[in-house]
Write a protein that holds these residues in place. Structure first.
Motif, PDB file in Angstrom:
ATOM      1  N   ASP A   1      14.634  65.561  49.329  1.00 36.06           N
ATOM      2  CA  ASP A   1      14.990  64.301  49.992  1.00 36.06           C
ATOM      3  C   ASP A   1      14.646  63.120  49.101  1.00 36.06           C
ATOM      4  N   THR A   2      15.495  62.870  48.140  1.00 34.95           N
ATOM      5  CA  THR A   2      15.334  61.682  47.301  1.00 34.95           C
ATOM      6  C   THR A   2      15.687  60.462  48.146  1.00 34.95           C
ATOM      7  N   PRO A   3      15.308  59.268  47.692  1.00 35.68           N
ATOM      8  CA  PRO A   3      15.682  58.072  48.462  1.00 35.68           C
ATOM      9  C   PRO A   3      17.183  58.020  48.774  1.00 35.68           C
ATOM     10  N   GLN A   4      18.011  58.393  47.813  1.00 35.11           N
ATOM     11  CA  GLN A   4      19.466  58.329  48.029  1.00 35.11           C
ATOM     12  C   GLN A   4      19.925  59.356  49.062  1.00 35.11           C
ATOM     13  N   VAL A   5      19.401  60.573  48.940  1.00 37.64           N
ATOM     14  CA  VAL A   5      19.758  61.628  49.898  1.00 37.64           C
ATOM     15  C   VAL A   5      19.356  61.216  51.309  1.00 37.64           C
ATOM     16  N   LEU A   6      18.156  60.651  51.395  1.00 40.80           N
ATOM     17  CA  LEU A   6      17.625  60.222  52.690  1.00 40.80           C
ATOM     18  C   LEU A   6      18.480  59.100  53.290  1.00 40.80           C
ATOM     19  N   ARG A   7      18.877  58.147  52.438  1.00 43.27           N
ATOM     20  CA  ARG A   7      19.673  57.013  52.937  1.00 43.27           C
ATOM     21  C   ARG A   7      21.023  57.485  53.486  1.00 43.27           C
ATOM     22  N   THR A   8      21.672  58.364  52.734  1.00 50.72           N
ATOM     23  CA  THR A   8      22.977  58.868  53.176  1.00 50.72           C
ATOM     24  C   THR A   8      22.841  59.560  54.521  1.00 50.72           C
ATOM     25  N   TRP A   9      21.812  60.389  54.633  1.00 49.70           N
ATOM     26  CA  TRP A   9      21.587  61.157  55.871  1.00 49.70           C
ATOM     27  C   TRP A   9      21.279  60.217  57.032  1.00 49.70           C
ATOM     28  N   LEU A  10      20.363  59.257  56.798  1.00 53.87           N
ATOM     29  CA  LEU A  10      19.958  58.348  57.875  1.00 53.87           C
ATOM     30  C   LEU A  10      21.102  57.448  58.318  1.00 53.87           C
ATOM     31  N   ASP A  11      21.974  57.086  57.379  1.00 52.38           N
ATOM     32  CA  ASP A  11      23.075  56.187  57.724  1.00 52.38           C
ATOM     33  C   ASP A  11      23.977  56.770  58.811  1.00 52.38           C
ATOM     34  N   SER A  12      24.007  58.094  58.903  1.00 48.13           N
ATOM     35  CA  SER A  12      24.817  58.711  59.958  1.00 48.13           C
ATOM     36  C   SER A  12      24.234  58.456  61.338  1.00 48.13           C
ATOM     37  N   MET A  13      22.968  58.079  61.383  1.00 44.27           N
ATOM     38  CA  MET A  13      22.297  57.944  62.677  1.00 44.27           C
ATOM     39  C   MET A  13      21.814  56.538  62.964  1.00 44.27           C
ATOM     40  N   GLY A  14      21.467  55.813  61.907  1.00 44.08           N
ATOM     41  CA  GLY A  14      21.034  54.428  62.076  1.00 44.08           C
ATOM     42  C   GLY A  14      20.950  53.745  60.728  1.00 44.08           C
ATOM     43  N   LYS A  15      21.809  52.762  60.534  1.00 43.12           N
ATOM     44  CA  LYS A  15      21.853  52.106  59.217  1.00 43.12           C
ATOM     45  C   LYS A  15      20.545  51.378  58.927  1.00 43.12           C
ATOM     46  N   ASP A  16      19.831  50.971  59.985  1.00 42.21           N
ATOM     47  CA  ASP A  16      18.588  50.229  59.742  1.00 42.21           C
ATOM     48  C   ASP A  16      17.352  51.122  59.879  1.00 42.21           C
ATOM     49  N   PHE A  17      17.545  52.417  60.005  1.00 42.66           N
ATOM     50  CA  PHE A  17      16.388  53.316  60.049  1.00 42.66           C
ATOM     51  C   PHE A  17      15.689  53.304  58.697  1.00 42.66           C
ATOM     52  N   VAL A  18      14.365  53.333  58.752  1.00 42.00           N
ATOM     53  CA  VAL A  18      13.572  53.366  57.534  1.00 42.00           C
ATOM     54  C   VAL A  18      13.335  54.826  57.156  1.00 42.00           C
ATOM     55  N   GLY A  19      13.583  55.169  55.903  1.00 42.08           N
ATOM     56  CA  GLY A  19      13.320  56.522  55.414  1.00 42.08           C
ATOM     57  C   GLY A  19      12.261  56.475  54.332  1.00 42.08           C
ATOM     58  N   LEU A  20      11.250  57.311  54.459  1.00 46.45           N
ATOM     59  CA  LEU A  20      10.168  57.328  53.469  1.00 46.45           C
ATOM     60  C   LEU A  20      10.066  58.696  52.832  1.00 46.45           C
ATOM     61  N   THR A  21       9.882  58.716  51.516  1.00 47.82           N
ATOM     62  CA  THR A  21       9.759  59.986  50.815  1.00 47.82           C
ATOM     63  C   THR A  21       8.846  59.800  49.605  1.00 47.82           C
ATOM     64  N   GLY A  22       8.196  60.879  49.206  1.00 44.77           N
ATOM     65  CA  GLY A  22       7.266  60.800  48.076  1.00 44.77           C
ATOM     66  C   GLY A  22       6.348  62.000  48.045  1.00 44.77           C
ATOM     67  N   ASP A  23       5.090  61.734  47.831  1.00 42.35           N
ATOM     68  CA  ASP A  23       4.088  62.788  47.655  1.00 42.35           C
ATOM     69  C   ASP A  23       3.857  63.560  48.969  1.00 42.35           C
ATOM     70  N   LEU A  24       4.178  64.851  48.941  1.00 41.76           N
ATOM     71  CA  LEU A  24       4.035  65.660  50.164  1.00 41.76           C
ATOM     72  C   LEU A  24       2.579  65.723  50.634  1.00 41.76           C
ATOM     73  N   ALA A  25       1.639  65.717  49.690  1.00 40.91           N
ATOM     74  CA  ALA A  25       0.216  65.746  50.087  1.00 40.91           C
ATOM     75  C   ALA A  25      -0.121  64.530  50.945  1.00 40.91           C
ATOM     76  N   LYS A  26       0.446  63.394  50.588  1.00 35.47           N
ATOM     77  CA  LYS A  26       0.222  62.175  51.378  1.00 35.47           C
ATOM     78  C   LYS A  26       0.848  62.317  52.768  1.00 35.47           C
ATOM     79  N   VAL A  27       2.014  62.933  52.793  1.00 34.90           N
ATOM     80  CA  VAL A  27       2.717  63.103  54.074  1.00 34.90           C
ATOM     81  C   VAL A  27       1.884  63.997  54.992  1.00 34.90           C
ATOM     82  N   LYS A  28       1.390  65.098  54.441  1.00 37.07           N
ATOM     83  CA  LYS A  28       0.554  66.011  55.232  1.00 37.07           C
ATOM     84  C   LYS A  28      -0.693  65.292  55.752  1.00 37.07           C
TER      85      LYS A  28
END
Lengths: 226, 159
Positions: A134-161
């Motif tokens: 889920d790169t920023p671009q992949v995430l944006r394309t996916w989120l745009d199908s559901m909400g153009k103003d949805f915020v998508g965050l991606t990065g270090d999985l350890a931080k996410v956990k």
């Protein structure tokens, strides 16, 4: 868990699990044929006097201290950027065929029923549990199908956990199958953080209906107390 | 598919009807002379939500009704996609399942948040209004061919 039958004990169990906190809500489904219709995820809330239909949390989780990239590739400090705002937070991944697009899609439909000024009071934040794909671009394309103003965050999985764990949301390393499909284990609940204290007060299980989201988002946008 | 010519012919006839109707209702019968044990299957409300990422990971949902004896859905394929697998969503994840029971005089529901088809490697990027073929292979009833409409991402049957 298999003994849960009526709505109320189920609710109380859900509340107990939420109180227990540091573990993800464990599966109380699949104890037979009934598990498939996600009935266990439909926690109703008859014990509460709240106007909200989501599960009212008795333990108010802090908003996680999380800095990841947003879909423009810029650092996004969740706490700082959403301070004093109402936030819906969900952890998931874009190669997820069922629960993730259903949940985010339903929130998108509920958001679309709000007036623009109401919608602007709510931040919908999706945190990827599969940052490698889920790169920023992949995430944006996916989120745009559901909400153009949805915020998508991606990065270090350890931080996410680390961010998900205190919220009672389990996130594990994604597993890639031989056919290229990705399975990520992630708690599928949505948490609503309120602007007053920036803490989570409401929880929505997977399987929450569009009607419930539409009802509660309206109240959240109006600032109705939980 | 090629297990029994007569059955294929029957399914073909069913498919023709299904194509006209938009949803498939295909009666299948086992070749063991019928009797109470033969499954009688029909498929209702099939749909594929438009994938959130164009051409990306997709899902398929449908209900298999059974007015006869028990059967099992053992495999799903599609000329429209390279990979169709059966999965069950759990509270926190999802797991692939090898087969799904179709109870006697009951139904198998593939529905959001539960058991579903995971569809990858589209031959062509699905678009709203497309009708894509799914071939449902049952242990007893053989292959049932369903034409499945592509619906909006948040569609639900009856909405």
């Amino acid at each position: 868990m298999a003994s849960l039958r009526s709505t109320r004990p189920r609710l109380m169990t859900a509340a107990a699990l939420v109180l227990g906190a540091s573990l993800a809500l464990s599966a109380c489904s699949s104890s037979g044929g009934g598990g498939e219709d996600s009935g266990a995820a439909k926690v109703s809330k008859q014990a509460s006097t709240s106007q909200y239909r989501g599960t009212v949390l008795s333990k108010h989780f802090d908003k996680p201290d999380l800095v990841l990239n947003d879909t423009s590739g810029q650092p996004y400090d969740l706490k700082a950027r959403t301070a004093g705002r109402t936030v819906l937070l969900f952890f998931g991944y874009t190669s997820c065929p069922d629960v993730c697009p259903t949940t985010m899609g339903d929130i998108g439909v509920a958001m679309s029923k709000l007036a623009p000024e109401q919608r602007q009071k709510l931040d919908v934040v999706f945190v990827s549990t599969d940052p490698e794909r889920d790169t920023p671009q992949v995430l944006r394309t996916w989120l745009d199908s559901m909400g153009k103003d949805f915020v998508g965050l991606t990065g270090d999985l350890a931080k996410v956990k680390a961010a998900a764990k205190p919220l009672g949301i389990l996130v594990e390393d994604p597993v890639v199958a031989a056919n290229g499909s990705v399975t990520s284990t992630h708690g599928a609940q949505v948490l609503a953080f309120l602007p007053g204290d920036d803490k989570a007060h409401l929880l929505y299980m997977a399987g929450t209906t569009v009607e419930t989201y539409a009802h509660d988002l309206q109240l959240l946008a109006q600032g109705v107390a939980v | 598919m090629s297990r029994a010519f007569r059955r294929s012919a029957l399914i073909g006839a069913g498919l023709a009807t299904a194509l006209a109707a938009g949803t498939a209702v295909v009666a299948c019968q086992s070749s063991d002379g019928g009797g109470s044990a033969a499954p009688k299957l029909s498929v209702a409300d099939p749909y594929i939500p438009l994938p959130a990422t164009p051409g990306g990971m997709g899902a398929g949902y449908l209900t298999v009704r059974n007015d006869g004896g028990a059967d099992r859905l053992v495999k799903v394929t599609s000329p429209a996609a390279g990979s169709v697998t059966m999965h069950r969503s759990t509270e926190k994840s999802m797991e692939e399942v090898g087969e799904l029971a179709v109870p006697a005089h009951g139904s198998l529901d593939l529905a959001r948040g539960g058991t579903h088809l995971m569809i990858m490697e589209w031959a062509k990027q699905p678009a709203l209004g497309d009708e894509l073929e799914l071939d449902l292979e049952f242990a007893k009833a053989g292959t049932v061919v369903v034409k499945v409409p592509v619906k909006p991402l948040t569609y639900r049957p009856g909405s």
